[in-house]
Design an enzyme around this catalytic site. Sequence first.
Site: not given
Lengths: 415, 84
Positions: A190, A218, A249
């Site tokens: 990240s 991610h 996310k």
Amino acid sequence: MAYSEQVREAFRAELEGIREKGLYKEERLIHSPQSADIRVEYPEGAEVREVINLCSNNYLGLSSHPEVIRAAHEGLDARGYGMSSVRFICGTQDIHRKLEHALSEFLDTEDTILFPSCMDANAGVFEAILGPEDVMISDRLVHASIIDGIRLCKAMHDTYKHANMKHLEQKLEEHQDKRLRMIITDGVFSMDGDLAPLDEIVALAQKYDAMVFVDDSHASGFIGKTGRGTPEHFGVMGKIDIITTTLGKGLGGASGGCVAGRQEIVDLCRQRARPYLFSNSVAPPIISASLKVLEILSATTERRDRLEENARFWRQGLSEAGFVIKAGDSPIVPIMLFNAKLAQDFARDLYEQGIYVTGFFFPVVPAGQARIRTQLSADHDIPMLESALVKFKAIGDKHGILGLDKKAIIAKFGL
Amino acid sequence: MAEEMKDLIIDYIRNEYLDEEDDDMELDESTPLITSGIVDSFSMVSLKRFLEKKYSISIPDEEATPDAFNSVTSIMTLVQRHLG
């Protein structure tokens, strides 16, 4: 003990210590839905400004997508607001299992178990399946939630240098005497935006009889040609024993996470993972919206393609402007400034220009590696990014760093 | 003996915690290890195991603090105490 003045003073001194180190975090109030451009009040009480958002995890621009919002409304109407229960008492609806099946299909795993967040998934999974006779071997840059999970587990723990396969192999050799070995890594890191070399990791796991754990928070939804994540990117789908990921996310951005993987591992989590056993079910509107997200992403790769295009444009623009960026294949693009104060000043100057980014420095990233982390979204468009580039160049010019390499920036600003 | 121990620990730290690009980084017995970020407190455990194996000692967890591991000198003090 009462909450005496003495206690109050002790806590205040700790807070002051955080401030003195320049590590005090403040929230910025956003007066609009999450998006590529948002309205921000900062500091509290200041005039609300329109800014381009380059620091959210809204990679696919689904956080405020009309179809996702509609699906959340439908979930709210059909299944209610909350479950008022953990999963195994009376907190599992048909749609919870439906989402677990949909995630298994999307990620190509045998089964999936939902958690209130991926933080919870990572905190609970290791303790549920490993014991003192086992070893966890983790990349040194894994996410904080994995570190918490490892600390809660009684298995032995070791680390290898970031993405260094030679060092990982050395560690696997060293731990051949353990009952079970597990290699633990993020899919996309990240803070750096680079990808773990999963093809090499899987090969080493096969050679040294180890399991592979990947946190793909991610990556899920956009890395890989059809957005299935880093295992797809490296051609190792179906070979990862545990994938943890988040619905917070790219996959809608609300909350919720999961452990997806081998059947027995998921089953053990249902019996033993404490954050699953002792925390509420994910709320029905989020489940319903997440099902819609997977439906959208399975129907078309348009959003991940646009994100890839945006990231390519952004990386190229920054490089050509003379910034030092971390190489990678993800929509996380760190601009390296090395000096902590420079990173803070840079972020503040950009905000004044209508660009919202965050500076990161030690201990969040290693000492001497301060940076501005930018994150792209499918919601950005090229004119928006062009305008942001103009502002980055102006601030880069102001600080005299354009065209300077790492050594020159450090020589100019120190570490 | 002390000199040998110092070189051995420095060698281990270089191989275990530094990358090839850090080859020119100065590392001596007083270089801060934890507070400088060379060794993070989470990865310190391999250094502890190395010392225990090499010197046939057992360092209790409560003594394996970031302070005790913050320099080669403090690490040597810790090891020598257990060597008795």
